[in-house]
Write a protein that holds these residues in place. Structure first.
Motif, short mmCIF file in Angstrom:
data_model
loop_
_atom_site.label_atom_id
_atom_site.label_comp_id
_atom_site.label_asym_id
_atom_site.label_seq_id
_atom_site.Cartn_x
_atom_site.Cartn_y
_atom_site.Cartn_z
N PRO A 241 0.83 -1.20 0.00
CA PRO A 241 0.00 0.00 0.00
C PRO A 241 0.87 1.26 0.00
O PRO A 241 1.98 1.24 0.52
N GLU A 242 0.38 2.33 -0.61
CA GLU A 242 1.16 3.57 -0.69
C GLU A 242 1.29 4.22 0.69
O GLU A 242 2.27 4.87 0.99
N ASP A 243 0.25 4.08 1.53
CA ASP A 243 0.35 4.55 2.91
C ASP A 243 -0.61 3.70 3.75
O ASP A 243 -1.30 2.83 3.21
N ASN A 244 -0.66 3.94 5.04
CA ASN A 244 -1.42 3.05 5.91
C ASN A 244 -2.93 3.23 5.82
O ASN A 244 -3.69 2.47 6.42
N GLU A 245 -3.39 4.22 5.06
CA GLU A 245 -4.83 4.38 4.82
C GLU A 245 -5.25 3.73 3.50
O GLU A 245 -6.43 3.52 3.24
N ASP A 246 -4.27 3.44 2.64
CA ASP A 246 -4.53 2.87 1.32
C ASP A 246 -5.12 1.47 1.48
O ASP A 246 -4.51 0.61 2.11
N PRO A 247 -6.34 1.24 0.95
CA PRO A 247 -6.91 -0.10 1.10
C PRO A 247 -6.30 -1.10 0.12
O PRO A 247 -6.92 -2.11 -0.18
N ILE B 168 2.44 -0.59 8.02
CA ILE B 168 3.87 -0.63 7.70
C ILE B 168 4.54 0.66 8.15
O ILE B 168 4.04 1.75 7.88
N ASP B 169 5.67 0.54 8.84
CA ASP B 169 6.53 1.70 9.11
C ASP B 169 7.84 1.48 8.36
O ASP B 169 8.44 0.41 8.47
N TYR B 170 8.27 2.48 7.60
CA TYR B 170 9.54 2.37 6.87
C TYR B 170 10.61 3.23 7.55
O TYR B 170 10.34 4.33 8.01
N GLU B 171 11.82 2.67 7.53
CA GLU B 171 12.98 3.39 8.07
C GLU B 171 14.01 3.42 6.95
O GLU B 171 14.14 2.46 6.20
N THR B 172 14.74 4.54 6.82
CA THR B 172 15.70 4.66 5.72
C THR B 172 17.04 4.03 6.11
O THR B 172 17.55 4.27 7.19
#
Ligand code: HEC
Ligand code: HEC
Length: 489
Positions: A126-132, A180-184
């Motif tokens: 998903p593009e962000d955590n609201e993206d279904p 999902i949480d992304y870390e660089t």
């Protein structure tokens, strides 16, 4: 990794195939055509046809993964078209006026196969955590207890089952959301360029049935591309096992282990070939699991009409089902067989620009970096009496279909049959250069964390660490040639 000696015992058998045994003469011919090349001045013979006579020469459009095996008869193409319809069909809640389409849920991730295997290509995170966005799933489990789950891949999470379903029918709560949480993570290349990778952490957002088990294991999975699967299913088991080197007897740092999975279809152990950890033996079994786990539909191989509702989700198991017909399932044998036939016959597109000098240079770098230790270029499929499309084809999947330890960076820390928490099946690379055209994105690896082919390579660790280091320290020009080669696949 050894390509010739038989490091692994006899294997488990291939009851899913109607095989004509190879003669000694044929076996010799196969050995000579599948031997690795050392000549990079021109493409090898037949290299431009990755799926042999089944290769598609249709235009390179977004539909490039949706054509049938090119060597299919007109009559069988009609069957393929019916299978295509079923792959795209939107299932509905029971009871409905069309009995043949109902039974969705109670819990589900998508209403059609095609919603995850978008245009028969791969899914994406998903593009962000609201993206279904539904083309990705979270598998769930807790550690297995010896003896208790001998004939299942995993011990299900006690409340949520084998997979998080983020959708549900009216009156039943969906289980929660994929979070999902992304870390660089910066990686400095040999020439000083910095490539920023994104490292995901997965959790369940808004869990509707209480906290998950404290020992829960979560495995994120993107829907893979659907091309060439029947050919992978038709590779002789012995040829896959011959490359396995579980103890790394040849000391090249590459082991490669087969996954051994229980087949409900045949009531025996079989070699796992499908899924990111090779957890399913056949396309039919994988499709039945998809009907059950992803859409909540029962099949003759997976007969629970409530799909993945656990005993702890009581009203879920009581919801109306869509069982019908003699078999009293939601998806009949006939429908399962048609979807399986379709999934077996999506053609691999022809190579593009295989003879371009830059591509050939990239190919030599692919071999020199040791990529072929796992991304094994060639096989010849079994001769089959009832599958003319897959019978005795020289194919170029760039996978050994074995499990490899890819290091802690890619680990899901979840076992699946014999696969441990750091092992993944070598991803086939055929068609990978068409990803952007077909899918409109370039997200790679089992969870789509890589945003480019280079990022995918830089995530390689464990057994693949030396290959990754070779690429990291290449000159910018050589790096570009390697990527150009991958884009021609
Ligand atoms: C919710 C998303 C989703 C839906 C819907 C879905 N799939 Fe999949 N599919 C996946 C994922 C994720 C995998 C990888 C599974 C794994 O690693 O175990 C997969 C794997 C597969 C594979 C194996 C591919 C390979 O390269 O090994 C086949 C075949 C397949 N699916 C067929 C189907 C069919 C047929 C349907 C419809 C009945 C379907 N799928 C519906 C997500 C989905
Ligand atoms: C030790 C075995 C091994 C070696 C060596 C190896 N790979 Fe891989 N490769 C894998 C596995 C396993 C995966 C799947 C990993 C995942 O999905 O997390 C993979 C995935 C990939 C992918 C992403 C495929 C997809 O569909 O998302 C690319 C691209 C790739 N490899 C390229 C390369 C290149 C280029 C090299 C050489 C520099 C290489 N690999 C060396 C085992 C290997």
């Amino acid at each position: 990794m050894v390509w010739t000696s038989s490091a692994c015992a006899a294997g488990w058998g291939e009851p899913h195939l109607a095989i004509v045994s190879r003669s000694e003469n044929e076996a010799d011919r196969v050995a000579s055509v599948t031997a690795p090349t050392s000549d990079f001045t021109a493409p090898e013979q037949f290299e431009t046809h990755p799926a042999g006579a089944a290769t598609s020469f249709e235009p390179d459009t977004q539909d490039a993964f949706s054509f049938p095996s090119a060597n299919m008869s007109f009559e069988r193409e009609l069957e393929f078209a019916v299978g295509n319809g079923l792959f795209k069909k939107l299932w509905v809640t029971a009871p409905a006026s069309t009995q043949s389409s109902d039974g969705l849920g109670p819990l589900f991730n998508a209403r059609a196969c095609q919603q995850c295997h978008i245009r028969d290509g791969r899914g994406h995170p998903p593009e962000d955590n609201e993206d279904p966005g539904v083309s990705m799933v979270l598998r769930l489990s807790i550690p297995k207890v010896d003896g208790e789950h001998d004939l299942s891949a995993n011990a299900p999470e006690p409340t949520y089952g084998i997979q998080l379903q983020d959708k549900s029918i009216a009156g039943i709560a969906a289980e929660g959301r994929l979070h999902i949480d992304y870390e660089t993570v910066p990686v400095t290349m040999g020439d000083g360029t910095v490539v920023n990778l994104r490292k995901p952490t997965y959790s369940v957002g808004a869990p509707a049935y209480g906290d998950l088990h404290p020992d829960v294991q979560i495995s994120p999975r993107i829907a893979p591309q659907m091309i060439g699967l029947g050919l992978l299913e038709a590779i002789p088991e012995a040829d896959i096992l011959a490359a396995a080197d579980p103890e790394d007897a040849d000391g090249d740092g590459i082991s490669g282990r087969p996954n051994r999975v229980w087949s409900n279809e045949y009531g025996q152990w079989m070699l796992g070939r499908f899924g990111h950890k090779a957890g399913e033996a056949t396309i039919k079994a994988q499709s039945a699991s998809a009907f059950l786990g992803d859409m909540g539909l029962s099949t003759p191989l997976t007969p629970d009409s409530w799909g993945d509702c656990s005993p702890a989700q009581d009203n879920c198991r009581q919801a109306p089902n869509g069982n019908s017909g003699d078999e009293q399932v939601e998806v009949s044998t006939q429908v399962l067989d048609l979807v399986t036939f379709y999934s077996r016959n999506l053609a691999v597109p022809a190579r593009r620009a295989a003879d371009a000098p830059e591509v050939l240079r990239g190919k030599s770098l692919f071999y020199a970096a040791g990529c072929t230790s796992c991304h094994r270029p060639k096989f010849v499929t079994h001769r089959l009496t009832d599958q003319p499309e897959q019978s005795f084809q020289l194919i170029w999947p760039y996978s050994d279909l074995l499990l490899h330890d890819m290091g802690p960076g890619l680990a899901d820390n979840r076992t699946e049959w014999d696969a441990n928490g750091q092992e993944w099946r070598t991803a086939p690379l055929w068609g990978i250069g068409m990803t952007r055209t077909v899918s409109g994105h370039s997200y790679f690896l089992h969870d789509g964390r890589a945003r480019s082919l280079l990022e995918a390579i830089l995530w390689h660790g464990g057994e693949a660490e030396p290959a990754r280091e070779t690429v990291r320290t290449l000159s910018a020009a050589d790096r570009a040639a390697l990527i150009t080669y991958l884009e021609s696949l």
